[in-house]
Design an enzyme around this catalytic site. Structure first.
Site, PDB file in Angstrom:
ATOM      1  N   PRO A  90       0.771  -1.092  -0.070  1.00  0.00           N
ATOM      2  CA  PRO A  90       0.079  -0.021  -0.254  1.00  0.00           C
ATOM      3  C   PRO A  90       0.897   1.340  -0.055  1.00  0.00           C
ATOM      4  CG  PRO A  90      -0.140  -1.368   2.037  1.00  0.00           C
ATOM      5  CD  PRO A  90       0.473  -2.124   1.123  1.00  0.00           C
ATOM      6  N   GLU A 117       2.025  -8.091   8.662  1.00  0.00           N
ATOM      7  CA  GLU A 117       2.287  -6.669   8.867  1.00  0.00           C
ATOM      8  C   GLU A 117       2.978  -5.951   7.675  1.00  0.00           C
ATOM      9  OE1 GLU A 117       0.406  -4.509  10.978  1.00  0.00           O
ATOM     10  OE2 GLU A 117      -0.497  -6.438  11.158  1.00  0.00           O
ATOM     11  N   ARG A 155      -2.995  -9.352 -20.759  1.00  0.00           N
ATOM     12  CA  ARG A 155      -3.732  -9.034 -22.092  1.00  0.00           C
ATOM     13  C   ARG A 155      -3.286  -7.883 -22.998  1.00  0.00           C
ATOM     14  NH1 ARG A 155      -6.468  -4.444 -21.775  1.00  0.00           N
ATOM     15  NH2 ARG A 155      -8.472  -5.171 -22.995  1.00  0.00           N
ATOM     16  N   ASP A 170      -3.835   0.236 -28.379  1.00  0.00           N
ATOM     17  CA  ASP A 170      -3.611   1.652 -29.107  1.00  0.00           C
ATOM     18  C   ASP A 170      -3.534   2.457 -27.729  1.00  0.00           C
ATOM     19  OD1 ASP A 170      -5.969   3.035 -28.778  1.00  0.00           O
ATOM     20  OD2 ASP A 170      -6.501   1.873 -30.622  1.00  0.00           O
TER      21      ASP A 170
HETATM   22  C1  JD8 Z   1       0.775  -6.033   0.663  1.00  0.00           C
HETATM   23  C2  JD8 Z   1       0.689  -7.353   4.123  1.00  0.00           C
HETATM   24  C3  JD8 Z   1      -1.324  -6.187   5.019  1.00  0.00           C
HETATM   25  C4  JD8 Z   1      -0.583  -3.724   4.931  1.00  0.00           C
HETATM   26  C5  JD8 Z   1      -1.390  -3.581   7.839  1.00  0.00           C
HETATM   27  C6  JD8 Z   1      -2.206  -5.806   7.694  1.00  0.00           C
HETATM   28  C7  JD8 Z   1      -1.270  -3.673  -2.544  1.00  0.00           C
HETATM   29  N1  JD8 Z   1      -3.499  -1.472  -2.466  1.00  0.00           N
HETATM   30  C8  JD8 Z   1      -3.260  -2.321  -1.455  1.00  0.00           C
HETATM   31  N2  JD8 Z   1      -3.819  -2.604  -0.101  1.00  0.00           N
HETATM   32  N3  JD8 Z   1      -3.137  -3.437   0.477  1.00  0.00           N
HETATM   33  C9  JD8 Z   1      -2.165  -3.933  -0.096  1.00  0.00           C
HETATM   34  C10 JD8 Z   1      -1.151  -4.880   0.495  1.00  0.00           C
HETATM   35  C11 JD8 Z   1      -1.590  -5.150   1.797  1.00  0.00           C
HETATM   36  C12 JD8 Z   1      -0.562  -6.042   2.592  1.00  0.00           C
HETATM   37  C13 JD8 Z   1       0.436  -6.528   1.925  1.00  0.00           C
HETATM   38  C14 JD8 Z   1      -0.147  -5.400  -0.134  1.00  0.00           C
HETATM   39  C15 JD8 Z   1       1.282  -7.277   2.850  1.00  0.00           C
HETATM   40  N4  JD8 Z   1      -0.431  -6.645   3.848  1.00  0.00           N
HETATM   41  C16 JD8 Z   1      -1.002  -4.864   5.817  1.00  0.00           C
HETATM   42  C17 JD8 Z   1      -0.180  -2.691   5.803  1.00  0.00           C
HETATM   43  C18 JD8 Z   1      -1.088  -2.367   6.983  1.00  0.00           C
HETATM   44  N5  JD8 Z   1      -1.714  -4.873   6.672  1.00  0.00           N
HETATM   45  C19 JD8 Z   1      -2.064  -3.552  -1.307  1.00  0.00           C
HETATM   46  N6  JD8 Z   1      -0.376  -3.701  -3.167  1.00  0.00           N
END
Ligand code: JD8
Length: 262
Positions: A90, A117, A155, A170
Site C-alpha cells: 500500500p 504486517e 492482456r 493503442d
Molecule cells: C501487501 C501485508 C497487509 C498492509 C497492515 C495488515 C497492495 N492496495 C493495497 N492495499 N493493501 C495492499 C497490501 C497489503 C498487505 C501486503 C499489499 C502485505 N499487507 C498489511 C499494511 C497495513 N496490513 C495493497 N498492493
C-alpha cells in the site's frame, strides 16, 4: 515474456491464473508464468518466513533473506535483459494502464507478495526495482494486487487477445469509460434496449456508442474526461450531452427514479 510470482499462498495465485485470457496466453506460449513458494527458499526446519518487528508492536514482519534467495534463483534459471522486480504494497505508486503498458514491454516481471504486517524494508530498498499499490484500500496481502497486475499486463501482450481486443493496445485505450452493452432479449422484464442498437444503422450506432461513452465519463469520471484528447466530433457530442442534461433528472449512478411533484 516471463512472469514470476512469489508468495506463500500458491493455490490462491495458481488457481486464479489457470483460467481465462491468462491461461489461454500461457497455452499459446505468449507468457511463461511461474508461481514460486517463498518457503522453498528458507533454510530452517520450520521454513520460517516471518519474525517479530524490531522496535516491538503487534504482528509479524516478513524476513528479507527468502525474498533475495528466490529472486536470485529465478535469475540463475534464465537471465532477462529488461526486468522489473515489483513489490506489492500500500506504500507503492498506484497501478494504472500506463504502468501495465510499460511492464508489458519487459522480458521478465517478478512480483513479490507479502503477508502479515508487511515486509522488511530492505526488500524495497535493495531488491525491488519499484513498489506498486492497487489502490487506497487495505488488503491482507499482496496476492490480489499481483493478480491484477498480471491480468492487466498479460492482456496487452501480442497474441494474448483474439481479434476482439487487438485494437485495445493503442494509445486511446483507457481514456474514456465504455458505452453501455446489451444482449438478447430486446425486451426483458419490461425494459427495452435502446432502439438505435436494433436499427441496423451502423453510423447511428457508432455515434450513439461514442456519445454514451462520453456521457458516462462526464458523469462518473470527470477527471478522465478533462484529461482525454477529444476529436472535433467528440466535442460536438459533448455539447449535445450538455444541452440535453440541463433539464435535470437523476445522474447515471443514481438508480432511484426522480420524484415527480404535481
Ligand atoms: C501487501 C501485508 C497487509 C498492509 C497492515 C495488515 C497492495 N492496495 C493495497 N492495499 N493493501 C495492499 C497490501 C497489503 C498487505 C501486503 C499489499 C502485505 N499487507 C498489511 C499494511 C497495513 N496490513 C495493497 N498492493
Amino acid at each position: 515474456m516471463w512472469i514470476d510470482v512469489v508468495t506463500i499462498f500458491l493455490r490462491m495465485v495458481e488457481g486464479s491464473l489457470a483460467d481465462g485470457i491468462v491461461q489461454r496466453a500461457r497455452d499459446r506460449g505468449v507468457v511463461e508464468l511461474r508461481v514460486h513458494d517463498l518457503r522453498d527458499h528458507t533454510e530452517d526446519r520450520h521454513r520460517t518466513v516471518d519474525d517479530a518487528p524490531f522496535g516491538g508492536g503487534p504482528g509479524m514482519v516478513m524476513k528479507p533473506e527468502p525474498f533475495f534467495r528466490v529472486v536470485e534463483a529465478i535469475r540463475a534459471d534464465a537471465p532477462a535483459a529488461r526486468e522489473a522486480v515489483v513489490l506489492l504494497t500500500p506504500r507503492g505508486r498506484r497501478f494504472d494502464q500506463e504502468a501495465a503498458r510499460r511492464l508489458a514491454g519487459l522480458d521478465r516481471l517478478v512480483l513479490l507478495c507479502g503477508r502479515y504486517e508487511g515486509i522488511d524494508e530492505r526488500v524495497a530498498d535493495a531488491l525491488a526495482t519499484e513498489e506498486v499499490s492497487l489502490g487506497d484500500f487495505v488488503l491482507t496481502g499482496g496476492e490480489v494486487a499481483a493478480l491484477a497486475v498480471v491480468e492487466a499486463t498479460v492482456r496487452l501482450l501480442p497474441g494474448a487477445l483474439g481479434d476482439s481486443g487487438s485494437a485495445e493496445a493503442d494509445s486511446f485505450e483507457g481514456q474514456l469509460l465504455d458505452w453501455p452493452h446489451y444482449t438478447r432479449p430486446a425486451t426483458w422484464r419490461g425494459r427495452s434496449v435502446p432502439e438505435v442498437l436494433v436499427s441496423g444503422d451502423h453510423g447511428r450506432i457508432r455515434r450513439w456508442r461514442r456519445r454514451e461513452a462520453l456521457r458516462a465519463t462526464r458523469e462518473r469520471r470527470p477527471d478522465l474526461l478533462a484529461a482525454a484528447r477529444l476529436s472535433a466530433e467528440d466535442e460536438a457530442l459533448v455539447r449535445e450531452i450538455e444541452d440535453g442534461s440541463r433539464a435535470g433528472g437523476p445522474g447515471a449512478l443514481d438508480k432511484t427514479p426522480a420524484v415527480i411533484h404535481k
